[in-house]
Design a protein around this motif. Structure first.
Motif, short mmCIF file in Angstrom:
data_model
loop_
_atom_site.label_atom_id
_atom_site.label_comp_id
_atom_site.label_asym_id
_atom_site.label_seq_id
_atom_site.Cartn_x
_atom_site.Cartn_y
_atom_site.Cartn_z
N ILE A 142 -5.22 14.04 -9.54
CA ILE A 142 -4.66 13.94 -8.19
C ILE A 142 -5.08 12.66 -7.48
O ILE A 142 -4.44 12.22 -6.52
N PHE A 143 -6.14 12.02 -7.94
CA PHE A 143 -6.61 10.78 -7.31
C PHE A 143 -5.57 9.67 -7.40
O PHE A 143 -5.63 8.70 -6.62
N ILE A 144 -4.62 9.80 -8.29
CA ILE A 144 -3.63 8.72 -8.47
C ILE A 144 -2.78 8.53 -7.22
O ILE A 144 -2.26 7.43 -6.98
N SER A 145 -2.64 9.56 -6.40
CA SER A 145 -1.80 9.44 -5.21
C SER A 145 -2.39 8.53 -4.14
O SER A 145 -1.69 8.14 -3.20
N GLN A 146 -3.68 8.18 -4.28
CA GLN A 146 -4.31 7.28 -3.32
C GLN A 146 -4.99 6.08 -3.96
O GLN A 146 -5.09 5.02 -3.33
N GLN A 147 -5.42 6.23 -5.19
CA GLN A 147 -6.25 5.20 -5.79
C GLN A 147 -5.50 3.91 -6.11
O GLN A 147 -6.10 2.83 -6.14
N GLY B 116 0.82 -1.21 0.00
CA GLY B 116 0.00 0.00 0.00
C GLY B 116 0.85 1.25 0.00
O GLY B 116 0.58 2.21 -0.75
N LEU B 117 1.90 1.27 0.84
CA LEU B 117 2.80 2.42 0.90
C LEU B 117 3.52 2.60 -0.43
O LEU B 117 3.62 3.72 -0.95
N LEU B 118 4.04 1.52 -0.99
CA LEU B 118 4.75 1.60 -2.26
C LEU B 118 3.84 2.08 -3.39
O LEU B 118 4.25 2.88 -4.23
N ALA B 119 2.59 1.60 -3.38
CA ALA B 119 1.64 2.01 -4.42
C ALA B 119 1.33 3.50 -4.32
O ALA B 119 1.29 4.21 -5.33
N ASN B 120 1.13 3.98 -3.10
CA ASN B 120 0.82 5.40 -2.91
C ASN B 120 2.00 6.29 -3.28
O ASN B 120 1.82 7.36 -3.89
N LEU B 121 3.21 5.87 -2.92
CA LEU B 121 4.39 6.65 -3.26
C LEU B 121 4.64 6.62 -4.76
O LEU B 121 5.08 7.62 -5.35
N ALA B 122 4.35 5.48 -5.40
CA ALA B 122 4.46 5.40 -6.86
C ALA B 122 3.47 6.36 -7.51
O ALA B 122 3.79 7.04 -8.50
N GLY B 123 2.26 6.42 -6.94
CA GLY B 123 1.26 7.36 -7.45
C GLY B 123 1.72 8.79 -7.28
O GLY B 123 1.53 9.63 -8.18
N ALA B 124 2.34 9.10 -6.14
CA ALA B 124 2.85 10.45 -5.89
C ALA B 124 3.96 10.80 -6.88
O ALA B 124 4.06 11.95 -7.34
N GLU C 3 -6.12 3.90 -16.21
CA GLU C 3 -6.50 5.13 -16.92
C GLU C 3 -5.88 6.35 -16.26
O GLU C 3 -5.44 7.28 -16.94
N LEU C 4 -5.83 6.35 -14.92
CA LEU C 4 -5.21 7.47 -14.21
C LEU C 4 -3.72 7.57 -14.50
O LEU C 4 -3.18 8.66 -14.69
N ILE C 5 -3.05 6.43 -14.52
CA ILE C 5 -1.61 6.41 -14.82
C ILE C 5 -1.35 6.98 -16.21
O ILE C 5 -0.50 7.87 -16.40
N LYS D 96 -6.09 2.02 -3.18
CA LYS D 96 -7.52 1.92 -2.84
C LYS D 96 -8.35 2.01 -4.13
O LYS D 96 -8.87 3.07 -4.46
N PRO D 97 -8.44 0.89 -4.86
CA PRO D 97 -9.19 0.89 -6.12
C PRO D 97 -10.63 1.37 -5.98
O PRO D 97 -11.24 1.81 -6.96
N SER D 98 -11.17 1.32 -4.76
CA SER D 98 -12.55 1.76 -4.56
C SER D 98 -12.73 3.25 -4.85
O SER D 98 -13.85 3.71 -5.10
N LEU D 99 -11.64 4.02 -4.84
CA LEU D 99 -11.71 5.44 -5.14
C LEU D 99 -12.09 5.70 -6.59
O LEU D 99 -12.42 6.84 -6.95
N SER D 100 -12.05 4.67 -7.41
CA SER D 100 -12.47 4.82 -8.80
C SER D 100 -13.94 5.22 -8.89
O SER D 100 -14.38 5.78 -9.89
N LEU D 101 -14.70 4.95 -7.82
CA LEU D 101 -16.11 5.36 -7.77
C LEU D 101 -16.22 6.88 -7.68
O LEU D 101 -17.24 7.46 -8.07
N LYS D 102 -15.16 7.53 -7.18
CA LYS D 102 -15.15 8.99 -7.09
C LYS D 102 -14.46 9.63 -8.31
O LYS D 102 -14.92 10.66 -8.81
N SER D 103 -13.37 9.02 -8.75
CA SER D 103 -12.65 9.57 -9.89
C SER D 103 -13.27 9.17 -11.22
O SER D 103 -13.07 9.83 -12.24
N HIS D 104 -14.01 8.04 -11.22
CA HIS D 104 -14.64 7.48 -12.43
C HIS D 104 -13.59 7.06 -13.47
O HIS D 104 -13.89 6.94 -14.65
N LEU D 105 -12.35 6.86 -12.99
CA LEU D 105 -11.27 6.37 -13.84
C LEU D 105 -10.63 5.17 -13.16
O LEU D 105 -10.48 5.15 -11.94
#
Length: 251
Positions: free
Chosen positions: A205-210, A136-144, A226-228, A213-222
């Protein structure tokens, strides 16, 4: 190009802005560690590092160009370099390397703080819901880091457009803290156009958490993929537009 990159690395390593950015990251992470309740989420977010890294990158990216024009050193750079693109791209690469170093430092500091100063121990490798805290940490830092690529392109374009470092930094702060809310507000206001609005740059900006947390796709709709892709495409687009403005900017 290699000469330009080495020159920019040397200059950047001797500029205070690089050190200040690192200090801000470390101080904010330590502050969050000691003042907020430690949870799985705070650990996976690197004690706020995923929010601060892109913001620091925006500030640093705009500053390295504004200082060149403020000190009139851009004239010497253009005189020594055969093509403006070498100057522009070398600076882009330097800030990208800097953002990668910030990400690595944030990762190591998160582990150190959680292991040596935390009374409540978390097992980084225990799998829960198909994932573990370390991933989870690595994924979020990769998103950042990916969002930092987007941020560098945006900063370079804005500093060439508005020619004011303070304006770019303020825009970065607004984007970091309110971008997601603005994007969601747009999609809620125009639900029939979500398929188009979801690609707006505020939504990136959703990429830094999504990624964790794939469930955030319900908010970003991506989707995460697709975000990457969208972040990279936006980063390249902003970089190209920024170079066009830089190429035609009068010294």
């Amino acid at each position: 190009m290699n000469t330009s990159f080495k020159r920019e690395i040397y200059k950047f390593s001797h500029e205070n802005i690089a050190l200040y950015g690192l200090i801000v990251l470390i101080v904010t992470m330590i502050y969050n560690f000691f003042t907020k309740t430690i949870t799985v989420q705070s650990l996976s977010y690197g004690f706020g590092a995923i929010e601060w890294i892109p913001l620091i990158v925006i500030t640093v990216a705009s500053a390295i160009f504004s200082m060149e024009y403020k000190n009139n050193t851009i004239i010497m750079l253009e005189y020594k370099t055969s093509h403006k693109f070498q100057i522009y791209f070398a600076k882009f690469l330097v800030v990208l390397v800097y953002s990668f170093l910030l990400t690595v430092i944030a990762f190591l500091l998160t582990l150190m703080l959680s292991m040596f100063f935390n009374n409540v121990r978390y097992d980084w490798l225990v799998t829960k819901n198909g994932n573990n805290l370390l991933n989870g940490l690595l994924a979020n830092l990769a998103g950042a880091l990916i969002y930092s690529f987007f941020s560098i392109g945006l900063s370079f374009m804005l500093i060439m457009l508005v020619k004011n470092n303070a304006v770019v930094v303020c825009f970065g702060i607004v984007l970091a803290f309110f971008g997601a809310s603005f994007s969601r507000g747009l999609m809620q206001s125009f639900p029939n156009f979500i398929s188009t609005i979801k690609w707006n740059f505020l939504n990136m900006i959703f990429i830094s958490q999504q990624l964790s947390k794939p469930s955030l796709s319900l908010k970003s709709h991506l989707s995460s993929l697709e975000l990457i892709i969208a972040n990279i495409v936006y980063g390249i687009l902003f970089m190209v537009l920024g170079y066009y403005l830089f190429k035609h900017r009068q010294v």
